[in-house]
Structures are given as C-alpha cells and as structure tokens.
Design an enzyme around this catalytic site. Structure first.
Site, short mmCIF file in Angstrom:
data_model
loop_
_atom_site.label_atom_id
_atom_site.label_comp_id
_atom_site.label_asym_id
_atom_site.label_seq_id
_atom_site.Cartn_x
_atom_site.Cartn_y
_atom_site.Cartn_z
N ASP A 136 111.40 -28.23 51.88
CA ASP A 136 111.33 -27.23 52.94
C ASP A 136 110.85 -25.88 52.43
OD1 ASP A 136 113.79 -27.10 51.48
OD2 ASP A 136 114.54 -25.69 52.96
N GLU A 137 110.33 -25.09 53.34
CA GLU A 137 110.05 -23.66 53.17
C GLU A 137 109.21 -23.34 51.94
OE1 GLU A 137 113.72 -21.52 55.47
OE2 GLU A 137 114.09 -22.06 53.39
N ASN A 138 108.24 -24.18 51.63
CA ASN A 138 107.29 -23.83 50.59
C ASN A 138 106.10 -23.14 51.26
OD1 ASN A 138 105.64 -23.70 48.29
ND2 ASN A 138 104.76 -25.72 48.73
#
Length: 710
Positions: free
Chosen positions: A351-353
């Site tokens: 997530d959230e890269n």
C-alpha cells in the site's frame, strides 16, 4: 440487599440498594442543594432497582456474537463446587487445554474452587460433556460449528472439530447466570456456525512496539469473541520487528532493540494455535520500508544512509524493483519467513507507495522501457509478480492491500480492501478472494455503531453468488501511531466485540441498541483475560493527577472522546514514536456509554416531557458543572492537569446552559435575553481541546431548539 448512600453533609445514611460516596471536596455545591440531592437520590434509586432486577435474568439474551440459533428451554443446570468435565475424542486435541482454561475462568467468576483440570471419566457425566470428532486444521474454511444443549442434569457440547468445541466453550461461559440460589446455566439448545471464515484483527507492532504479553492477552480476547486470524504487521518505516537469521542487520539495526526472536514467534504461533487462531504475517513492501534500509541500503531506490523513521505518514523510500539484488535478497528472506509461519497465507502489504524515488531512479526508468511498463502502478505489478513467484514456490498464497490489484496479477491472490466497499466489489467480481477492512480502522476511534454497520457483504453491493463466494470476511485494523502497550487494549476492546459479531453472526443481526445493551457485560468479562481496556485509565489518571483520587478525571472522561479519524494529527502536537501517550486523549475512550444515555434521555424528554428523564439529565449536568472545581483543585498541585482545565471549563459552561434550558422547559417559557449567549456557549463547546471533544453538545443543542425553536 441493603447498602447505603452517604451524603456530604455528614447526615445519617439513606438506606437504598446502592452505596454512593459523595465527598464534600468534590461536590461542594451539589451537597448543599437539597432539591438537587433529592433528585439525585430518586434517580439513583430508580437505577439501582433496575440493576437489582436485571441480576436475576438468565444470560440467553446476552450472548455476543449472537449464535445462529438459540432455543430456550425449561430448567436450569445448577453449578456446584463439584463440576465434572468429560471429553470424548478420538485423539488428543486443543480441547484438553481449552477445557482447563474454561474451568479456570469459570472458577474465577464463581469462586467455587472448581478443580483446574478436565477429568476424563465415564461419559456422559452430570456436568459438561464434550464430543469432538477430529482435530481441526488451522486453515481457511475449517469447520468451526458446534451444537450445545443445556438441561437441568447436564451440558452437552458437540462439535466436528476441536476448534468448533473451543467456540462452544466460549458460549457456555457467556451463559453463566445467577439468581437468589446461586450460579446456573439456563436450559437451552444452541446451534452455531460462523458466517465468514476469515475473521481477523490486525495488530501493528511497528509504529509503537507491542511486546509478547500484549499479543498474548489479545489472542485470548480474540478467542473469546470467536475471531480466528491474527494479522501481524511486522515491518514498517518505524521498525523491523522480527529476528532474521539470514539477514540479522534487519532487526539489529532496524528495530531499536525491540523485536521478536524466532523462538518468541514460534511460541506466539503455538499460543494462537491452541486457541484456534491462525497467524498471518505482514511484511510491507515495496513502500513503508524505511526500517529495512537502515541495515540494507542496497535494497532502496535511492542512496542512503537511512535511519529509522520517528514520525508518521507516507514516506518516499521504496525498494528498488529494477535491481536483481533486491529479488535475490527477498527470495532468501521470504523463504526464511514462510518456513517460520505455517499459515497458508502471507501478506506483502503493497500500500501507499507513491513512487517518488522511482521517478528519480534511472534504473527504474530503464526497467519501464525494457518491460514496456507505462506507469509506476505497472512497475509495482511487475514487482508483485516476482514476489508471487517466490511465495508460490514456498507454498503460500499472497495477500495484499487494494493497491496490489492490477490487471496482470493472477486471481489466486487475496485482496484486503481498505479503500472502500466499491474496491472490494470490483475485486470480487474480477474473481479475487477479498476481505474488508474499510470502515474497520479501530485506531480512528469511531463509534461502535459505525463499525457494526460495516458488513463485508452488504446487500447494496448487489454481488452475484459467484462474487459473493469470493468475500472471505474481514479484519479490524489496530494501527499503532497513537497507542502504547498501556492503551492499546482500550482502542481494540470492546468495540471489536461488535465487529466480531458482524463477522460471525447472521446478516440479520443488526439491532444497534441491542448490541450496545449486551456490550458492557462482554467488556467486563474480557478483563479476566488480563486486558487493560478498563483499568488502564486509573493508572494514567493517577500519574497525571499525582493523586489516588481519580474521580474528577473519570467524571470528565465519561463525557468526552478522543478526536475521530485523523483529526488528532495537526492539532498542535507533531506526534512521533517518542511522544508520550499519557495525555487526556489517551485517557479518553472511543464511544463512551454516558453520552449515548444522555442523548437518549434528552430525546425522550423532548418528545414526552418525561419528568424522570428531566431528573436524570439535570443530575448529570449538576455533576459535570461541579466537577470543574475538583479539576481546578487537583491542577494546583499537578502541572499535567492544567492542560485539562479548558475542556473542563467548557463542560462546566455547557452544563450551566443545559440546566438553564431545563428550567425554561419546566416553566414553559423562554428567556429571550439568554438566547444569544447560550448559543455561543454551545458553539464554543464544539471546539476540540487537547485533541478531545465534548460528546453531549448535540443533545444540548436539541434542548436549545426545543426552547427557542430552530
């Protein structure tokens, strides 16, 4: 039952069914107000009579999660100090130790000195009889059903697997009832099975370290609530929390010394196994990986050196997907970890890269060109494909957050949806197994009712039967930016009890008021497992007040809550891993009981001019108004208390307004001169203080509108 209320003016005690100590130092004005005291006594008496009446009720209507089928019957199984347990099984199973734990907890609740072992004697006995057909496997879709029958002579618990029998034992404990003759189990017939096979709790041990004892007591609570998956978040920007024998610099340099040894991991897995709980590890990559790079900067997409992140948020560092060294490292590391964790599922985060390091890395640019990858999403899909090959070779199914779902990724992975139910629907319709976490972020301190409404398979999604079959269940997520080992339990429980019911019970079990009715008892029972979700507040309050007198802050705490969502960030304190979590928002609990009861009393009074509700409302407001004097007194010698004064003063002013509005309602006329000032006070009371908010502002506003009109 004859107990006493002691008044503050040293007058003789009033004999009623409850003892309430009202020290003069705490309620100086309240104690000298005869009419207010009379109203208080009437309310206390009414409340006590209700409580006394309720103690004789059987617990069939207290079960949580609600079983699939409950049929009451006539009779009671009386509990004596001789209580035999007979187990019929083909081979040793988890139920042997489970029965011992059951008896210990039963003994603790009854003080009957019941032996702490299960006797293997003739079957059946005039006690608890357990039938187990086979050892259950800790795997998805294992049979967790059970049948329970209680008669006046014995209790019969029948389950296909020992895991199902463990679930049944928790129901038996919840059935324990009491009347004037003592403890008993009400006669009934119960058939039960879970609605979803994946019923999990994520515990983040990275952002703030949570030691073994925290994991143990929460595993016990999970078992009590029939949850069956511990999602263990083990790597993050703020810490790498597990020993690696292949790459020891991961934990030696990336953990500040706080990590689980592999022996501890094995012990926790065994502890969970004994309770019928699977353990699924998560190593979050390619982003949220700063702690990896402290010891291994060669894995990152930009040169180091790196240090463990102390602040919270989404940071730039990400693994280099264009360097073959990254994959050689991960292949060895994943082989080590998959051998350590026996579960068939393995979580890679994903997530959230945001890809900021990738955008500046010429190697990644060349990878895009060579592989025909247009966007960073395509690069991450390529990265995930390589991980999937390793995990498949290691015999694992890959799990990840919404972001790992890309058109090129095979459907044999599992998507954990945090972005919303539409994302879950999209994945399920595309043929992916899915589970829900959107709306179940318990770290955000939202109400129990809000979480209770988050169904993994809501009717409005309109999924066909094939897609419905891909919805495995869900997980509550306990992210650790704002928790410590002291406060974590209060953020998980008791709200997660309601989430557990949503995962276990039938879709038709949706009565929010009934859920709230049952929740307090379940919450109290969880304390026997060592949870600190109730008692922790006294510890923090004594520390803040520098006093054994916790009542003033407990009174304030009853009517406030920590800011919900992500609002607590950005209120003036830049939180980090070094920030003490011992302030008022840490003492305050999500969704306290009193504001709901206050709002209900106000609404009933507005609708029906109910005199008793008016007394209840007034007593609360008098209590809150006078409590500020005690807060001020403690703040004189406790500097940490001084930060509490503004919100206590807000509450005092709001209470004065509420009392004034009640007076006007009783007289049947509004004082026009007070209108503007009252509305200003109500509006000011909405302003957060110390990242907390007063939770009775809305019902006071409704009283205002009843008096003055909208």
């Amino acid at each position: 039952m004859t107990l006493e209320i002691y008044l503050a003016d040293n007058s003789p005690p009033t004999t009623v069914c409850i003892r309430r100590v009202i020290p003069k130092s705490i309620y100086p004005k309240f104690a000298t107000n005869t009419s207010a005291m009379r109203r208080f006594l009437l309310s206390a008496l009414a409340l006590t009579l209700t409580l006394c009446a309720n103690t004789a009720f059987a617990q069939l209507d207290q079960l949580m999660p609600v079983p699939l089928s409950v049929q009451p019957a006539k009779g009671k199984f009386r509990l004596k100090d001789k209580f035999e347990v007979s187990i019929r099984q083909k081979e040793p199973t988890r139920i042997d130790e489970g029965a011992k734990r059951f008896l210990q907890r039963l003994d603790g609740r009854t003080a009957l000195n019941i032996p702490d072992y299960a006797t293997k004697i003739a079957f059946p006995v005039d006690g608890l009889n357990i039938i187990v057909n086979r050892n259950g496997k800790l795997q998805l879709h294992e049979d967790e059903s059970y049948k329970l029958q209680v008669t006046s002579s014995r209790i019969m618990l029948d389950a296909e697997t020992d895991i199902g029998a463990l679930r049944g034992l928790e129901t038996v404990l919840q059935l324990l009832s009491v009347d004037e003759e003592g403890f008993y189990f009400p006669a009934c017939k119960i058939e039960d099975a879970p609605r979803f096979p994946w019923r999990g709790l994520l515990i983040d041990v990275c952002r703030h370290w949570q030691p073994v004892e925290v994991i143990h007591r929460n595993l016990d609570a999970m078992a009590a609530m029939k949850l069956n998956v511990l999602h263990w978040h083990l790597s993050e920007d703020q810490g790498f929390r597990i020993e690696s024998k292949k790459f020891p610099m991961l934990h030696q340099l990336g953990s500040n010394g706080d990590y689980f040894t592999q022996e501890q991991v094995k012990e926790i897995i065994a502890y969970a196994d004994a309770r019928g709980i699977r353990v699924v590890p998560e190593f979050d990559i390619p982003g949220h990986a700063t702690a990896w790079f402290v010891g291994h900067p060669e894995l990152a997409s930009a040169p180091g050196p790196y240090t463990i992140e102390k602040k919270f948020g989404v940071f730039d560092p990400a693994m280099n997907p264009a360097n073959e060294t990254t994959y050689k490292f991960l292949e060895i590391f994943l082989a080590e970890m998959t051998a350590l964790f026996p579960d068939a599922y393995f979580h890679i985060g994903g997530d959230e890269n945001e890809g900021k390091q990738w955008d500046k890395n010429p190697e990644v640019a060349q990878l895009k060109k060579d592989k025909g990858l247009k966007e960073n999403h395509d690069v991450q899909a390529y990265f995930n494909q390589r991980l999937l090959e390793f995990l498949t070779e290691d015999g694992k199914r890959m799990v990840g957050w919404d972001e790992i779902l890309q058109p090129s990724i095979p459907t044999n992975i599992v998507i954990q949806s945090w972005r919303g139910k539409e994302a879950l629907k999209k994945a399920a319709e595309a043929g992916y197994d899915v589970m829900l976490s959107a709306g179940l972020y318990i770290d955000l301190c939202q109400s129990t009712a809000y979480h209770y409404a988050q169904d993994p398979l809501p009717a409005e999604l309109q999924l066909d039967k094939k897609a419905q079959g891909h919805v495995l269940g869900g997980e509550a997520t306990m992210w650790a930016e704002l928790i410590s080992p002291e406060t974590i339990d209060s953020r998980i429980w008791p709200r997660t009890c309601a989430i557990a019911e949503r995962f276990w019970s039938a879709a038709t079990v949706q009565d929010v008021d009934d859920m709230y009715r049952r929740l307090p008892k379940v919450s109290r029972d969880l304390e026997e497992l060592g949870l600190m979700h109730i008692r922790y507040a006294d510890v923090l309050i004594r520390r803040m007040a520098r006093s054994e007198n916790t009542l003033p802050l407990q009174t304030l705490r009853a009517v406030i809550g920590p800011l919900q969502g992500y609002k607590r960030h950005g209120q003036g304190i830049a939180y980090s891993t070094e920030t003490p979590l011992t302030r008022l928002p840490d003492i305050a609990i999500p969704d306290p009981t009193m504001p709901r009861e206050f709002a209900a009393a106000v609404d009933l009074h507005i609708a029906k001019a109910d005199v008793m509700q008016s007394l209840v409302i007034r007593n609360w407001l008098e209590l809150f108004k006078n409590n500020h004097h005690s807060i001020e007194h403690q703040a004189e010698t406790a500097p940490a208390m001084r930060a509490v004064l503004p919100i206590s003063q807000q509450l005092q002013a709001l209470s004065v307004v509420g009392i004034g509005l009640l007076d006007m309602l009783e007289k049947g006329e509004a004082d026009a001169q007070r209108k503007e000032g009252y509305q200003k006070t109500i509006t000011q009371a909405r302003t957060p203080v110390q990242e907390c908010e007063i939770l009775i502002v809305d019902p006071i506003q409704r009283l205002f509108e009843k008096v003055y009109g909208k």
